[in-house]
Design a protein around this motif. Structure first.
Motif, PDB file in Angstrom:
ATOM      1  N   ASN A  51       0.848  -1.183   0.000  1.00 56.67           N
ATOM      2  CA  ASN A  51       0.000   0.000   0.000  1.00 56.67           C
ATOM      3  C   ASN A  51       0.887   1.238   0.000  1.00 56.67           C
ATOM      4  O   ASN A  51       1.336   1.695   1.051  1.00 56.67           O
ATOM      5  N   ASN A  53       0.323   4.226  -0.141  1.00 60.33           N
ATOM      6  CA  ASN A  53      -0.213   5.366   0.597  1.00 60.33           C
ATOM      7  C   ASN A  53       0.010   5.250   2.093  1.00 60.33           C
ATOM      8  O   ASN A  53      -0.223   6.216   2.833  1.00 60.33           O
ATOM      9  N   ARG A  55      -1.571   3.577   4.503  1.00 64.61           N
ATOM     10  CA  ARG A  55      -2.793   3.639   5.310  1.00 64.61           C
ATOM     11  C   ARG A  55      -3.370   2.227   5.426  1.00 64.61           C
ATOM     12  O   ARG A  55      -2.932   1.302   4.746  1.00 64.61           O
ATOM     13  N   GLU A  71      -7.097   0.929  -0.224  1.00 62.53           N
ATOM     14  CA  GLU A  71      -8.248   1.824  -0.200  1.00 62.53           C
ATOM     15  C   GLU A  71      -9.508   1.005   0.113  1.00 62.53           C
ATOM     16  O   GLU A  71      -9.876   0.092  -0.620  1.00 62.53           O
TER      17      GLU A  71
END
Length: 235
Positions: A51, A53, A55, A71
């Motif tokens: 991931n 990002n 998160r 996501e």
């Protein structure tokens, strides 16, 4: 012994609960990897390969060549297609479901998340911004009113059964206490809460990776709020 297809990295947050609710309600085996956000495990190099990002949540589908999906909305969509659950084949109903999913991802989640941040992290750490608090609380309330209007005369956001739109929206909207957003005068929304609150598998999912009752206004709220503010002080 064979391993389950789905490897789930998550934490006990509104986004983190979404795939847990899906997997529990669909009765799908999975392997859970708790991610400690306070220790910033979501920023570890190995996790960032899955991931970028940094998160949560993230899934890895071992049954599909270790395919990684990040996501939370995209994860729900992927799981719905993989397991043929909670997403209609009817083109119009499918589109409606995705529209309400996107409203959660683009509106309800970000607005309520900011309301929580400015009140539960920034303010107790000495950075109170009344304008931001008022803006995000007011916009969150407006969005809950949109949900209430939608739920008038219906049990679910789309169609006659629970969908990924409900799964995505419930943990955020149900956390109105943590965002200090009033749900007074929203009877249709509250009936929808009651319906999901009464679903044993949904509630079992909310206990993972560990219970966090304070988000829903239960337990020792003061201690939980202090711990939360301290844990994310540097953010």
């Amino acid at each position: 012994m064979s391993r389950p297809d789905i490897l789930l990295y998550t934490a006990n947050t509104m986004n983190g609960w979404k795939p847990l609710i899906f997997l529990h309600e669909a009765e799908i085996d999975y392997e859970l990897v708790p991610v400690d956000l306070g220790r910033k495990e979501q920023k570890a190099p190995a996790y960032l390969k899955l991931n970028p990002n940094g998160r949560i949540p993230t899934i890895v589908d071992r049954g599909n060549g270790d395919f990684a999906v990040f996501e939370s909305g995209a994860i729900l969509w992927y799981l719905a297609e993989k397991y043929d659950r909670f997403l209609s084949h009817d083109p119009k109903e499918r589109s409606e479901t995705l529209q309400w999913l996107m409203l959660q991802m683009g509106g309800i989640g970000p607005m309520m998340g900011q309301a929580m941040f400015f009140q539960r992290i920034a303010k107790p750490n000495g950075d109170e911004v009344p304008y931001a608090i008022n803006r995000y609380v007011a916009e969150s309330r407006r969005l809950l009113e949109v949900l209430d209007t939608r739920l008038a005369g219906r049990d679910w956001l789309v169609g006659d059964a629970m969908s990924i739109a409900d799964i995505a929206t419930y943990p955020w909207a149900r956390s109105y206490f943590w965002a200090t957003v009033s749900v007074d005068g929203l009877p249709h929304l509250q009936r929808w809460f009651d319906r999901l609150d009464a679903m044993p598998r949904v509630q079992a999912a909310l206990q993972l990776p560990e219970p966090r009752p304070s988000v829903f206004g239960e337990g020792d709220i003061t201690a939980a709020a202090q711990e939360n503010a301290a844990r994310f002080k540097d953010q």
